[in-house]
Scaffold this motif. Structure first.
Motif, PDB file in Angstrom:
ATOM      1  N   UNK A 175       0.834  -1.199   0.000  1.00  0.00           N
ATOM      2  CA  UNK A 175       0.000   0.000   0.000  1.00  0.00           C
ATOM      3  C   UNK A 175       0.873   1.255   0.000  1.00  0.00           C
ATOM      4  N   UNK A 176       1.906   1.207   0.804  1.00  0.00           N
ATOM      5  CA  UNK A 176       2.810   2.347   0.899  1.00  0.00           C
ATOM      6  C   UNK A 176       3.455   2.639  -0.454  1.00  0.00           C
ATOM      7  N   UNK A 225       2.307   1.963  -3.479  1.00  0.00           N
ATOM      8  CA  UNK A 225       1.369   2.549  -4.443  1.00  0.00           C
ATOM      9  C   UNK A 225       0.957   3.965  -4.065  1.00  0.00           C
ATOM     10  N   UNK A 226       0.766   4.193  -2.772  1.00  0.00           N
ATOM     11  CA  UNK A 226       0.290   5.527  -2.383  1.00  0.00           C
ATOM     12  C   UNK A 226       1.387   6.581  -2.485  1.00  0.00           C
ATOM     13  N   UNK A 227       2.629   6.187  -2.263  1.00  0.00           N
ATOM     14  CA  UNK A 227       3.708   7.182  -2.296  1.00  0.00           C
ATOM     15  C   UNK A 227       4.324   7.333  -3.677  1.00  0.00           C
ATOM     16  N   UNK A 282       0.101   6.568  -6.931  1.00  0.00           N
ATOM     17  CA  UNK A 282      -1.166   7.293  -6.986  1.00  0.00           C
ATOM     18  C   UNK A 282      -1.091   8.685  -6.367  1.00  0.00           C
ATOM     19  N   UNK A 283      -1.881   9.580  -6.948  1.00  0.00           N
ATOM     20  CA  UNK A 283      -2.124  10.872  -6.318  1.00  0.00           C
ATOM     21  C   UNK A 283      -3.339  10.710  -5.404  1.00  0.00           C
ATOM     22  N   UNK A 284      -3.560  11.723  -4.553  1.00  0.00           N
ATOM     23  CA  UNK A 284      -4.690  11.643  -3.632  1.00  0.00           C
ATOM     24  C   UNK A 284      -6.001  11.536  -4.410  1.00  0.00           C
ATOM     25  N   UNK A 285      -6.061  12.163  -5.569  1.00  0.00           N
ATOM     26  CA  UNK A 285      -7.316  12.234  -6.313  1.00  0.00           C
ATOM     27  C   UNK A 285      -7.634  10.966  -7.111  1.00  0.00           C
ATOM     28  N   UNK A 286      -6.701  10.013  -7.186  1.00  0.00           N
ATOM     29  CA  UNK A 286      -6.956   8.811  -7.981  1.00  0.00           C
ATOM     30  C   UNK A 286      -7.962   7.893  -7.304  1.00  0.00           C
ATOM     31  N   UNK A 287      -9.069   7.660  -7.992  1.00  0.00           N
ATOM     32  CA  UNK A 287     -10.074   6.767  -7.416  1.00  0.00           C
ATOM     33  C   UNK A 287      -9.580   5.316  -7.464  1.00  0.00           C
ATOM     34  N   UNK A 337      -7.068   4.063  -6.419  1.00  0.00           N
ATOM     35  CA  UNK A 337      -6.394   3.622  -5.190  1.00  0.00           C
ATOM     36  C   UNK A 337      -7.350   2.874  -4.264  1.00  0.00           C
ATOM     37  N   UNK A 338      -8.670   3.012  -4.528  1.00  0.00           N
ATOM     38  CA  UNK A 338      -9.646   2.308  -3.700  1.00  0.00           C
ATOM     39  C   UNK A 338      -9.401   0.795  -3.777  1.00  0.00           C
ATOM     40  N   UNK A 347      -6.956   0.123  -1.255  1.00  0.00           N
ATOM     41  CA  UNK A 347      -7.601   0.242   0.060  1.00  0.00           C
ATOM     42  C   UNK A 347      -8.300  -1.078   0.376  1.00  0.00           C
ATOM     43  N   UNK A 389      -1.526   3.972   6.590  1.00  0.00           N
ATOM     44  CA  UNK A 389      -2.234   4.451   5.395  1.00  0.00           C
ATOM     45  C   UNK A 389      -2.266   5.975   5.364  1.00  0.00           C
ATOM     46  N   UNK A 429       1.001   7.492   4.473  1.00  0.00           N
ATOM     47  CA  UNK A 429       1.380   7.362   3.066  1.00  0.00           C
ATOM     48  C   UNK A 429       0.889   8.535   2.233  1.00  0.00           C
ATOM     49  N   UNK A 430      -0.254   9.079   2.626  1.00  0.00           N
ATOM     50  CA  UNK A 430      -0.807  10.212   1.874  1.00  0.00           C
ATOM     51  C   UNK A 430      -0.624  11.544   2.590  1.00  0.00           C
ATOM     52  N   UNK A 472       1.032  14.528   0.898  1.00  0.00           N
ATOM     53  CA  UNK A 472       0.239  15.121  -0.174  1.00  0.00           C
ATOM     54  C   UNK A 472      -0.921  15.941   0.409  1.00  0.00           C
ATOM     55  N   UNK A 531       3.930   6.793  11.780  1.00  0.00           N
ATOM     56  CA  UNK A 531       4.168   5.337  11.786  1.00  0.00           C
ATOM     57  C   UNK A 531       4.589   4.852  13.173  1.00  0.00           C
ATOM     58  N   UNK A 543     -13.834  12.188   0.202  1.00  0.00           N
ATOM     59  CA  UNK A 543     -13.239  11.745  -1.062  1.00  0.00           C
ATOM     60  C   UNK A 543     -13.424  12.833  -2.131  1.00  0.00           C
ATOM     61  N   UNK A 561     -10.871  15.725  -3.075  1.00  0.00           N
ATOM     62  CA  UNK A 561      -9.727  15.579  -3.981  1.00  0.00           C
ATOM     63  C   UNK A 561     -10.101  15.135  -5.383  1.00  0.00           C
ATOM     64  N   UNK A 562     -11.294  14.531  -5.482  1.00  0.00           N
ATOM     65  CA  UNK A 562     -11.658  14.002  -6.791  1.00  0.00           C
ATOM     66  C   UNK A 562     -12.872  14.755  -7.331  1.00  0.00           C
TER      67      UNK A 562
END
Lengths: 219, 459
Positions: free
Chosen positions: A118-119, A121-123, A126-131, A133-134, A137, B87, B90-91, B94, B266, B398, B401-402
């Motif tokens: 997960x780390x 892919x998220x870092x 994917x950007x925060x806005x990418x759906x 990434x669900x 999740x 999790x 990780x974001x 951003x 973390x 959600x 951001x989207x």
């Protein structure tokens, strides 16, 4: 070092690790009456979980090869990926042991593996806005649940060995089910679902275009 | 003076020393330092202040109770916290950048800028309810200690002393100092929390595996003590709530750099996970040792395992420090949400008068939470209901951001009807599953507006 070179190094470790696992788990049985006849057997009742874990091992190897692998140039990731291969190998060997701690070890392996994935892919992807990434999740959420089940089976068995007084006879009852499955059966189900998750991850890597060498942008 | 009184004196000394130390360190309180603070905190400060929020009185009393009633379900909660922190971390970098780009101090401001005032209003109302309930739960935790002292034959004036001093602390530094003093006090409080935690671990090791594990039902070992549905729902729904917790956003915004933030969060996840395991085992150990009240699993465990009352004083000090470290964060968050609810034109106000207003809100709210605590019965139900209410924010957040999911109407009606659904669920169902109708309604509304409505244009 280039990502391809690092992947090749990983493959060497995958090969070496599998050889060790195979050598330590499968014991040759030589039949004295038939000259030249050698068969192999496993000294454990947990054959099904072992087979599933070995398949998982190969799928893990494939997905590490098809993934883009830029992150491997970072020392932590490159060393980590090698260590990770050997930990999975050790988990496979540990399945032979009667000690229930093996399930707790496997549980931590899967949990940390999901967190690392997960780390990554998220870092890096994917950007925060990418759906999209669900999807990851969902993978991590199912991964936690399964890791917990695996860990709790290990704890359940561990305490069962420590206490003669507790009602540790019926795992079905503890989970609220009415059908009778052995502990290895439960572990096999959990490992099988973990394998499915791994295959889904592989499928996602392939359809996202990450597996394609000319694709620079994963998203 | 008997030995319990010595323990109480040690505990009170701890609390007062924190209070004095925080006041000794007295930079000027500004609006920025009150609600969000500057980006000055290194990774270990972020780790300790975040863990201080998680490991509160609820942990000492609530998770021990969970361990007593549902066994390894407490470990599952710890696992969820571990993964949730990873999790979020990780974001988090951003998310920080987004806050900086939009020039927002809090998540409320971000929501208002992205959607509208009314969406932010519903968000604040719901959050206000959540944090008010959580603060009340801290008073419930203190009450459990008070009852324990009374049962041990300690006079009322001595029994009430730690609680009164804790209340005095709550009414001072978090009310007047805001987030900055909250974080600084968390660092001091962690000395005592850590001591308490170490003593619990040593006692668990010293006791070993209880001889009569037969008292622990089989369901406790699989975490299904509250039912399989709650196990699955906890994992599925609680993990994403880390993205909508305003206390975590505050800390994300206060970290010195992205690297400090990631490491800090973390580490907080690992410490929280460890704490959850410890207190779950404390609860299970109390059950195996024949303790009859789940409410007082941890204090009864101490009574059985610990004979030295001076060490008991250190544990008690750790417990009250844990209550304060959580309570001060809740007080700060609750105040920010209340201001957002009642003061639409707050940005136009004089900054000095705005800080004073925040302090006044804060003072009243501590007393309101104390009153509310008298009404609540079960600390675990309060925690479960409060945290599960966070779930109704997930999909609207959600949309922050989207663009495809950022329907202003969807966010407003989803959260509002979700809140109504939760209230109905609370009345008709158990507090542990009241979130189910809320989430269903919220999800449906969001989907309807997602496919029928138009995305919002940014303000």
């Amino acid at each position: 070092m280039h990502a391809d070179a690092l992947k090749n190094m990983n493959n060497v470790h995958y090969g070496a690790c599998f050889s060790v696992v195979f050598a330590l788990t499968i014991v040759p049985k030589i039949d004295a009456n038939q000259t030249g006849s050698v068969s192999f057997f496993m000294e454990s009742s947990a054959v099904l979980p072992y087979i599933i874990l070995i398949v998982y091992f190969f799928v893990d190897c494939i997905s590490s090869n098809v993934r883009r692998g830029d992150h491997l140039s970072h020392p932590i990731y490159s060393v980590g990926s090698v260590v990770w291969i050997w930990i999975l190998g050790y988990c496979a060997i540990a399945l032979k042991s009667p000690d229930p701690i093996k399930y707790i070890l496997l549980s931590f392996y899967f949990l940390v593996a999901r967190i690392i994935q997960y780390n990554y892919y998220s870092r890096h992807v994917f950007e925060v806005s990418d759906v999209s990434r669900i999807f990851y999740h969902a993978l991590i959420v199912i991964g936690i649940l399964l890791s917990f089940v695996l860990g709790s089976i290990g704890a359940y068995q561990y305490f069962a060995t420590k206490s003669a007084s507790a009602d540790f006879e019926n795992l079905d009852f503890a989970y609220g089910f009415n059908f009778s499955i052995s502990t290895d059966g439960y572990v096999s189900i959990v490992l099988f679902v973990m394998l499915i998750l791994k295959l889904l991850e592989l499928w996602k890597i392939c359809i996202s275009g990450e597996a394609s060498p000319e694709n620079g942008d994963v998203r | 003076m008997n030995s319990i009184q010595v323990a109480i004196i040690i505990s009170v000394f701890f609390q007062l020393s924190i209070l004095i130390a925080v006041y000794w360190w007295s930079p000027k309180v500004t609006l920025q330092s009150y609600v969000s603070d500057d980006r000055i905190y290194s990774w270990w400060k972020i780790a300790l202040t975040t863990t201080g929020t998680i490991v509160g009185g609820g942990m000492f009393i609530g998770i021990s109770k969970v361990g007593y009633e549902a066994g390894f379900y407490g470990v599952l909660l710890g696992l969820v916290y571990l993964v949730g922190f990873f999790m979020f971390s990780s974001y988090a970098g951003k998310l920080r950048n987004i806050m900086e780009e939009k020039r927002c101090l809090t998540l409320n401001e971000l929501i208002e800028k992205r959607f509208s005032y009314r969406v932010m209003w519903v968000f604040s109302v719901t959050n206000f309810i959540i944090y008010l309930c959580l603060l009340s739960a801290q008073f419930l935790a203190i009450h459990a200690i008070y009852k324990f002292f009374i049962d041990m034959g300690v006079s009322i004036e001595w029994s009430i002393l730690p609680g009164v001093v804790a209340l005095v602390c709550m009414l001072t530094y978090p009310v007047f100092g805001g987030l900055r003093r909250d974080i600084v006090s968390d660092l001091l409080q962690w000395i005592f929390i850590g001591l308490g935690l170490i003593i619990f671990v040593m006692l668990l090791i010293d006791q070993g595996i209880p001889s009569d594990l037969g008292r622990i039902p089989a369901t406790h070992w699989t975490g299904a003590g509250y039912g399989i549905v709650l196990v699955i729902a906890t994992v599925v729904f609680l993990v994403p709530t880390f993205f909508v917790r305003t206390d975590l956003w505050q800390r994300a915004n206060a970290a010195r750099s992205e690297k400090d933030l990631v490491i800090g969060l973390r580490l907080a996840g690992l410490i929280s996970f460890f704490s959850y395991i410890v207190f779950t085992l404390v609860g299970m150990s109390a059950l195996a040792n024949g303790v009859v009240s789940s409410e007082r699993a941890s204090v009864e465990f101490l009574r059985i395992a610990l004979s030295d009352k001076v060490i008991f004083g250190f544990v008690l000090g750790g417990f009250v420090a844990a209550v304060l470290s959580t309570a001060d964060t809740y007080i700060n968050n609750m105040t920010i949400h209340l201001e957002s609810i009642f003061d639409k034109n707050r940005y136009g106000n004089n900054i000095k008068s705005r800080v004073r207003r925040l302090q006044a809100f804060s003072f009243v709210l501590v007393l309101a939470a104390l009153g509310l605590a008298l009404w609540f019965q079960d600390i675990v139900d309060v925690f479960v209901a409060s945290f599960s209410l966070l779930i109704i924010f997930m999909i609207p957040i959600l949309g922050l951001w989207n663009d495809n999911w950022s329907s202003e109407q969807g966010a407003f009606w989803g959260m509002l009807l979700g809140l109504v659904g939760f209230s109905i669920g609370l009345m008709l169902l158990s507090p542990k599953i009241a979130f189910i109708p809320a989430v269903t309604i919220c999800l449906l509304v969001q989907l309807i507006f997602r496919f029928l409505g138009r995305p919002v244009s940014e303000h």
